[in-house]
Design a protein around this motif. Structure first.
Motif, short mmCIF file in Angstrom:
data_model
loop_
_atom_site.label_atom_id
_atom_site.label_comp_id
_atom_site.label_asym_id
_atom_site.label_seq_id
_atom_site.Cartn_x
_atom_site.Cartn_y
_atom_site.Cartn_z
N SER A 16 0.83 -1.20 0.00
CA SER A 16 0.00 0.00 0.00
C SER A 16 0.86 1.26 0.00
O SER A 16 2.05 1.23 0.35
CB SER A 16 -0.91 0.01 1.22
N LYS A 17 0.25 2.38 -0.38
CA LYS A 17 0.97 3.65 -0.40
C LYS A 17 1.41 4.06 1.01
O LYS A 17 2.49 4.62 1.20
CB LYS A 17 0.09 4.73 -1.02
N LEU A 45 4.44 2.01 1.83
CA LEU A 45 5.60 2.49 1.08
C LEU A 45 6.15 3.78 1.70
O LEU A 45 7.37 3.96 1.80
CB LEU A 45 5.21 2.74 -0.38
N PHE A 46 5.25 4.67 2.13
CA PHE A 46 5.68 5.91 2.75
C PHE A 46 6.39 5.62 4.07
O PHE A 46 7.44 6.21 4.37
CB PHE A 46 4.47 6.82 3.00
#
Length: 312
Positions: free
Chosen positions: A123-124, A127-128
């Protein structure tokens, strides 16, 4: 038989235990005066000996392993042996902070490999969180990075060790879904030790002629970072994606740097302290986001894993 989707002990707590355990690895290696390949070989051999008394109830499982799976086990063991060889040797040329910071590339490599092989998406938010953690880990060792001389050689060796352990982790994920963590770990540790033994013989190193305090360090390496670290992470592969488990390595630079401050008298800067906070936030956020996703998206895998462990 009663099963649940995941173990009763929080996976994040088990990850913390593993991170603390592997953080001691660099300290024990720094304390030892034996050649790095010998340390790695005896570390794995002693781990196998500690695990060996429990082998009898797993004999039927060994007999059911396919020829293809045995080939993958050998590949995983060779990769693990190369990881220990390169990474431990890097500590002879560069600092603990620099060497372990380079290891933070592992989850990135594992994430790419897992997507390519297993189509595991991240998921974003995860990743962040990974980006924050990697940034923090790199900052911890930034002041020790050198681009010439022995330190550069040590950093290159650490990077090669990171590639090797990423391959080991990806192969492990494909195998651990249909075999117990014990069988996988025992076989892989043994293959890794054999690979290192062959190298040591070729390099002309003595395999056993070391004083008692060196064997004490070999045993500590076997019990603390290998059994409570690597073996635990192998077991966690049953319930978590390989990328999530590999994120544990991001905690090692912080743990190893703190231990190096107290035990090796290496300095800790203000930047490293701030970087450590960033690292903890990133790792915690990543694991939390992945745990939420895995509990809703992959319950059958966890349940099958628990049934497999319970039936052995």
């Amino acid at each position: 038989m009663h099963t649940t989707n995941k173990p009763r002990v929080p996976l994040s707590l088990l990850m913390v235990v593993g991170i603390i355990a592997i953080s001691f690895s660099a300290i024990f290696v720094k304390w030892s005066e034996a050649p790095a390949p010998v340390i790695a070989m005896n570390r794995l051999l002693l781990t196998v000996l500690v695990m060996l008394p429990f082998i009898f109830k797993y004999v039927p499982e060994f007999r059911k392993i396919s020829l293809k799976s045995y080939g993958l086990l050998v590949a995983s063991g060779v990769s693990l042996g190369l990881h220990f060889l390169f990474w431990m040797e890097s500590l002879r040329f560069t600092s603990v902070a620099s060497s372990t910071a380079i290891l933070t590339l592992e989850p990135v490599l594992v994430m790419v490999g897992s997507f390519w092989i297993f189509r595991h998406k991240t998921s974003k938010v995860a990743l962040f969180a990974m980006a924050i953690a990697v940034f923090g880990a790199v900052l911890i060792g930034w002041g020790d990075f050198k681009f010439s001389g022995d330190a550069l050689q040590g950093d290159i060796l650490s990077f090669l060790g990171t590639v090797a352990v990423a391959v080991h982790m990806i192969i492990g994920k494909s195998l651990i879904e249909h075999m117990s963590a014990y069988v996988y770990s025992l076989f892989v540790f043994l293959i890794g030790a054999i690979v290192l033994g062959i190298y040591n013989v070729g390099a002309g190193y003595s395999l056993v002629d070391y004083p008692a305090h060196e064997w004490g360090l070999f045993l500590l390496l076997a019990i603390v970072p290998t059994i409570f670290g690597h073996y635990l992470f192998n077991w966690l592969l049953k319930y978590m994606q390989a990328t999530s488990v590999s994120m544990s390595v991001l905690g090692e630079p912080l743990g190893a740097t703190i231990l190096a401050y107290f035990l090796l008298h290496e300095n800790i800067t203000a930047i490293q302290l701030v970087a450590g906070l960033l690292l903890l936030v990133g790792v915690g956020g990543f694991i939390h986001s992945q745990e939420k996703g895995s509990s809703s998206e992959h319950p059958p895998l966890a349940e099958r894993a628990l049934q497999k462990e319970a039936s052995i």
